[in-house]
Design a protein around this motif. Structure first.
Motif, PDB file in Angstrom:
ATOM      1  N   ALA A   1       2.637   7.457  11.730  1.00 47.77           N
ATOM      2  CA  ALA A   1       3.961   7.935  11.312  1.00 47.77           C
ATOM      3  C   ALA A   1       3.825   8.899  10.133  1.00 47.77           C
ATOM      4  O   ALA A   1       4.545   9.897  10.045  1.00 47.77           O
ATOM      5  CB  ALA A   1       4.862   6.756  10.944  1.00 47.77           C
ATOM      6  N   ILE A   2       2.905   8.603   9.247  1.00 50.59           N
ATOM      7  CA  ILE A   2       2.668   9.484   8.086  1.00 50.59           C
ATOM      8  C   ILE A   2       2.136  10.835   8.553  1.00 50.59           C
ATOM      9  O   ILE A   2       2.631  11.898   8.162  1.00 50.59           O
ATOM     10  CB  ILE A   2       1.677   8.815   7.107  1.00 50.59           C
ATOM     11  N   ALA A   3       1.136  10.795   9.437  1.00 52.30           N
ATOM     12  CA  ALA A   3       0.522  12.040   9.917  1.00 52.30           C
ATOM     13  C   ALA A   3       1.533  12.879  10.701  1.00 52.30           C
ATOM     14  O   ALA A   3       1.570  14.107  10.573  1.00 52.30           O
ATOM     15  CB  ALA A   3      -0.702  11.723  10.771  1.00 52.30           C
ATOM     16  N   LEU A   4       2.380  12.231  11.499  1.00 46.60           N
ATOM     17  CA  LEU A   4       3.395  12.963  12.269  1.00 46.60           C
ATOM     18  C   LEU A   4       4.354  13.705  11.357  1.00 46.60           C
ATOM     19  O   LEU A   4       4.885  14.751  11.705  1.00 46.60           O
ATOM     20  CB  LEU A   4       4.192  11.988  13.135  1.00 46.60           C
ATOM     21  N   ALA A   5       4.571  13.145  10.171  1.00 47.56           N
ATOM     22  CA  ALA A   5       5.473  13.787   9.201  1.00 47.56           C
ATOM     23  C   ALA A   5       4.730  14.827   8.365  1.00 47.56           C
ATOM     24  O   ALA A   5       5.304  15.391   7.438  1.00 47.56           O
ATOM     25  CB  ALA A   5       6.090  12.720   8.313  1.00 47.56           C
ATOM     26  N   GLY A   6       3.449  15.044   8.665  1.00 50.11           N
ATOM     27  CA  GLY A   6       2.670  16.042   7.926  1.00 50.11           C
ATOM     28  C   GLY A   6       1.995  15.469   6.694  1.00 50.11           C
ATOM     29  O   GLY A   6       1.325  16.184   5.945  1.00 50.11           O
ATOM     30  N   GLY A   7       2.190  14.183   6.444  1.00 49.57           N
ATOM     31  CA  GLY A   7       1.612  13.554   5.261  1.00 49.57           C
ATOM     32  C   GLY A   7       0.167  13.141   5.470  1.00 49.57           C
ATOM     33  O   GLY A   7      -0.376  13.239   6.578  1.00 49.57           O
ATOM     34  N   VAL A   8      -0.440  12.674   4.382  1.00 50.67           N
ATOM     35  CA  VAL A   8      -1.843  12.261   4.422  1.00 50.67           C
ATOM     36  C   VAL A   8      -1.935  10.805   3.970  1.00 50.67           C
ATOM     37  O   VAL A   8      -1.626  10.487   2.818  1.00 50.67           O
ATOM     38  CB  VAL A   8      -2.691  13.144   3.468  1.00 50.67           C
ATOM     39  N   PRO A   9      -2.335   9.896   4.889  1.00 54.54           N
ATOM     40  CA  PRO A   9      -2.486   8.506   4.460  1.00 54.54           C
ATOM     41  C   PRO A   9      -3.752   8.335   3.631  1.00 54.54           C
ATOM     42  O   PRO A   9      -4.814   8.832   4.015  1.00 54.54           O
ATOM     43  CB  PRO A   9      -2.592   7.731   5.785  1.00 54.54           C
ATOM     44  N   VAL A  10      -3.637   7.668   2.502  1.00 55.54           N
ATOM     45  CA  VAL A  10      -4.802   7.395   1.637  1.00 55.54           C
ATOM     46  C   VAL A  10      -4.979   5.883   1.592  1.00 55.54           C
ATOM     47  O   VAL A  10      -4.144   5.162   1.043  1.00 55.54           O
ATOM     48  CB  VAL A  10      -4.569   7.961   0.221  1.00 55.54           C
ATOM     49  N   GLU A  11      -6.061   5.418   2.204  1.00 57.22           N
ATOM     50  CA  GLU A  11      -6.258   3.970   2.319  1.00 57.22           C
ATOM     51  C   GLU A  11      -6.766   3.369   1.009  1.00 57.22           C
ATOM     52  O   GLU A  11      -7.655   3.928   0.372  1.00 57.22           O
ATOM     53  CB  GLU A  11      -7.266   3.674   3.439  1.00 57.22           C
ATOM     54  N   VAL A  12      -6.194   2.237   0.639  1.00 52.36           N
ATOM     55  CA  VAL A  12      -6.655   1.495  -0.538  1.00 52.36           C
ATOM     56  C   VAL A  12      -6.979   0.081  -0.035  1.00 52.36           C
ATOM     57  O   VAL A  12      -6.078  -0.680   0.303  1.00 52.36           O
ATOM     58  CB  VAL A  12      -5.566   1.447  -1.632  1.00 52.36           C
ATOM     59  N   PHE A  13      -8.270  -0.212   0.045  1.00 53.58           N
ATOM     60  CA  PHE A  13      -8.698  -1.425   0.749  1.00 53.58           C
ATOM     61  C   PHE A  13      -8.822  -2.647  -0.164  1.00 53.58           C
ATOM     62  O   PHE A  13      -9.385  -2.569  -1.255  1.00 53.58           O
ATOM     63  CB  PHE A  13     -10.055  -1.177   1.423  1.00 53.58           C
ATOM     64  N   ALA A  14      -8.302  -3.769   0.310  1.00 53.91           N
ATOM     65  CA  ALA A  14      -8.516  -5.065  -0.354  1.00 53.91           C
ATOM     66  C   ALA A  14      -9.057  -6.037   0.686  1.00 53.91           C
ATOM     67  O   ALA A  14      -8.446  -6.231   1.738  1.00 53.91           O
ATOM     68  CB  ALA A  14      -7.213  -5.594  -0.927  1.00 53.91           C
ATOM     69  N   GLY A  15     -10.214  -6.634   0.411  1.00 57.07           N
ATOM     70  CA  GLY A  15     -10.849  -7.538   1.361  1.00 57.07           C
ATOM     71  C   GLY A  15     -10.401  -8.980   1.197  1.00 57.07           C
ATOM     72  O   GLY A  15      -9.500  -9.288   0.397  1.00 57.07           O
ATOM     73  N   SER A  16     -11.064  -9.864   1.960  1.00 54.70           N
ATOM     74  CA  SER A  16     -10.671 -11.274   1.928  1.00 54.70           C
ATOM     75  C   SER A  16     -10.954 -11.900   0.566  1.00 54.70           C
ATOM     76  O   SER A  16     -10.304 -12.875   0.179  1.00 54.70           O
ATOM     77  CB  SER A  16     -11.402 -12.047   3.035  1.00 54.70           C
ATOM     78  N   ASP A  17     -11.903 -11.305  -0.186  1.00 52.69           N
ATOM     79  CA  ASP A  17     -12.214 -11.848  -1.518  1.00 52.69           C
ATOM     80  C   ASP A  17     -11.034 -11.674  -2.471  1.00 52.69           C
ATOM     81  O   ASP A  17     -10.943 -12.369  -3.479  1.00 52.69           O
ATOM     82  CB  ASP A  17     -13.464 -11.145  -2.095  1.00 52.69           C
ATOM     83  N   GLN A  18     -10.127 -10.744  -2.180  1.00 47.83           N
ATOM     84  CA  GLN A  18      -8.921 -10.615  -3.004  1.00 47.83           C
ATOM     85  C   GLN A  18      -7.669 -10.902  -2.182  1.00 47.83           C
ATOM     86  O   GLN A  18      -6.585 -10.395  -2.480  1.00 47.83           O
ATOM     87  CB  GLN A  18      -8.864  -9.267  -3.738  1.00 47.83           C
ATOM     88  N   ASN A  19      -7.849 -11.797  -1.193  1.00 51.31           N
ATOM     89  CA  ASN A  19      -6.732 -12.203  -0.329  1.00 51.31           C
ATOM     90  C   ASN A  19      -5.980 -11.007   0.246  1.00 51.31           C
ATOM     91  O   ASN A  19      -4.777 -11.097   0.492  1.00 51.31           O
ATOM     92  CB  ASN A  19      -5.753 -13.104  -1.090  1.00 51.31           C
ATOM     93  N   TYR A  20      -6.669  -9.913   0.432  1.00 52.17           N
ATOM     94  CA  TYR A  20      -6.098  -8.702   1.040  1.00 52.17           C
ATOM     95  C   TYR A  20      -4.950  -8.103   0.213  1.00 52.17           C
ATOM     96  O   TYR A  20      -4.068  -7.439   0.762  1.00 52.17           O
ATOM     97  CB  TYR A  20      -5.610  -8.992   2.476  1.00 52.17           C
ATOM     98  N   LEU A  21      -4.959  -8.343  -1.095  1.00 58.12           N
ATOM     99  CA  LEU A  21      -3.886  -7.824  -1.960  1.00 58.12           C
ATOM    100  C   LEU A  21      -4.466  -6.767  -2.889  1.00 58.12           C
ATOM    101  O   LEU A  21      -5.409  -7.057  -3.651  1.00 58.12           O
ATOM    102  CB  LEU A  21      -3.277  -8.971  -2.781  1.00 58.12           C
ATOM    103  N   VAL A  22      -3.930  -5.563  -2.880  1.00 64.57           N
ATOM    104  CA  VAL A  22      -4.468  -4.509  -3.746  1.00 64.57           C
ATOM    105  C   VAL A  22      -3.962  -4.693  -5.180  1.00 64.57           C
ATOM    106  O   VAL A  22      -2.929  -5.317  -5.412  1.00 64.57           O
ATOM    107  CB  VAL A  22      -4.106  -3.083  -3.263  1.00 64.57           C
ATOM    108  N   THR A  23      -4.709  -4.125  -6.118  1.00 64.61           N
ATOM    109  CA  THR A  23      -4.330  -4.219  -7.530  1.00 64.61           C
ATOM    110  C   THR A  23      -3.821  -2.859  -8.029  1.00 64.61           C
ATOM    111  O   THR A  23      -4.084  -1.816  -7.416  1.00 64.61           O
ATOM    112  CB  THR A  23      -5.550  -4.608  -8.387  1.00 64.61           C
ATOM    113  N   VAL A  24      -3.168  -2.901  -9.176  1.00 63.67           N
ATOM    114  CA  VAL A  24      -2.704  -1.668  -9.816  1.00 63.67           C
ATOM    115  C   VAL A  24      -3.895  -0.752 -10.099  1.00 63.67           C
ATOM    116  O   VAL A  24      -3.817   0.467  -9.892  1.00 63.67           O
ATOM    117  CB  VAL A  24      -1.944  -2.004 -11.123  1.00 63.67           C
TER     118      VAL A  24
END
Ligand SMILES: Cc1ncc(COP(=O)(O)O)c(C=O)c1O
Length: 400
Positions: free
Chosen positions: A136-159
């Motif tokens: 959906a982002i790419a269709l709108a011309g935007g660029v998705p920037v992935e910020v990965f959080a693994g199972s060691d952080q319960n899949y929750l990203v930090t500030v």
């Protein structure tokens, strides 16, 4: 000589088939061919829509008022009911003019990005992500920037992680709590910290709250606008009846946001699809304003199944499944199973592992590759208790 154009536009050719729908379709076709497949692939409740909602729809079918075009942004009564629900569950006071009814949450996601993004604008996408967002982002011309959080952080990203990914081009933060595919829920403190950071940097937030009523262990998924009210002028909430009310087939979702953004999205929708089917909108009014006890029954059932599947999966050596606090998915980290030989096959990715599991024990799961990096599987526990137990038993046997 005629100019040769590609048959399909570059923009549309770049869209990948929805991996979740693909696995689900494969599982369903095997089942239709008589194979005893246990499928954890679907992203939808296994319950029928509650009766009082279906009855409201049946009454709506024979009412001629529902046989005609209605306002593109939605029936006034439904927009009002959504405004009341938003105040109740997201702590945000809005007028009905700040609500647009869409053809499912999916269209709300699409229209939110289309409304906000210019070519090259970056969107921070906490990863693992639901498979539709980057498209959906790419269709709108935007660029998705992935910020990965693994199972060691319960899949929750930090500030800190978000800040490290922020650039001059960052316009939007995507926030999804509870998450599909992980079921992870940000705590009120984490939500507030992320919201304050977004506010400080003038970012927009698209907050997908479609699983907000499916939470467990007494947890509440606090809306990012409730945690940081100053964000309200730059936040679009996405929601819908699909998951909470077992109404995936009815196709009713919505966006709530500042008046200018909602007006712009309504203009888009007036050319794209016009009003959502009136009968479905009437059903959604009954869902939002009627008795909520069936919602609680379904929620309590998911809560019970969640413990069962997490315990069953974690009994397998090499599998680490954090206990999710929302939605109806578990997201085991299966890196401990890769590179080892099972039934003569040595999977090195979760894609290969999911294939092996389907081939050898007829259990359908969605590989992590559909949601970001390899090394994970998504299993939905929105299926009957017996099937749930049978599938887990098969996995335990395969990986014993
Ligand atoms: C996180 C998330 N948002 C939005 C949707 C869209 O739901 P629907 O279009 O069925 O209303 C889904 C469906 O799977 C989802 O998982």
């Amino acid at each position: 000589m005629a100019v040769s154009h590609p048959r399909i536009s570059a923009r549309i050719s770049a869209i990948a088939e929805s991996a979740t729908l693909k696995v689900d379709a494969k599982a369903k076709s095997l089942q239709a061919a008589g194979r005893p497949v246990v499928s954890y692939a679907a992203g939808e409740p296994d319950f029928p829509t509650p009766e009082h909602i279906v009855e409201a729809a049946a009454a709506a079918v024979i009412d001629p008022r529902n046989h005609r075009y209605t306002p593109a942004a939605g029936l006034p009564d439904l927009r009002e009911a959504i405004a009341a629900k938003t105040l109740r569950d997201s702590g945000l006071e809005v007028s009905p003019s700040q609500v647009i009814v869409t053809n499912g949450g999916k269209q709300a996601v699409y229209e939110s990005f289309a409304t906000l993004l210019d070519p090259g604008d970056e969107v921070l996408v906490p990863t693992p992500f639901w498979t539709t967002y980057p498209e959906a982002i790419a269709l709108a011309g935007g660029v998705p920037v992935e910020v990965f959080a693994g199972s060691d952080q319960n899949y929750l990203v930090t500030v800190e992680q978000l800040e490290a990914a922020r650039t001059e081009r960052t316009k939007v933060l995507l926030f999804v709590s509870p998450s599909n595919p992980t079921g992870a829920v940000y705590s009120p403190e984490q939500t507030k910290a992320i919201g304050e950071w977004a506010e400080e940097h003038g970012l927009w937030v698209i907050s997908d709250e479609i699983y907000q009523n499916l939470v467990y262990d007494g947890v509440r998924a606090v809306s990012i606008v409730e945690a940081v009210p100053a964000l309200a002028d730059r936040t679009i909430l996405v929601n819908g009846v699909a998951k909470t009310y077992a109404m995936t087939g009815w196709r009713v979702g919505w966006m709530v946001g500042p008046a200018d953004a909602i007006k712009a999205a309504s203009n888009l929708q007036s050319h794209l699809s016009s009003n959502v089917a009136n009968v479905s909108q009437r059903a959604a009014i009954a869902a939002l304003t009627g008795p909520q006890d069936t919602v609680e029954e379904m929620r309590a059932t998911y809560e019970r199944r969640r413990r069962r599947i997490v315990d069953g999966l974690n009994a397998i050596e090499g599998v680490h499944t954090p206990l999710p606090e929302g939605a109806f998915y578990v997201y085991p980290d299966v890196t401990g199973l890769l590179g080892r030989t099972w039934g003569g096959v040595t999977p090195t990715t979760s894609l290969e592992l999911a294939d092996l599991i389907l081939d050898q024990v007829e259990v359908a799961t969605v590989p992590g590759e559909a949601f970001g990096p390899s090394g994970f599987l998504r299993l939905s526990y929105a299926l009957g208790d017996d099937a749930l137990d049978e599938g887990v038993a098969r996995l335990q046997r395969l990986f014993a």
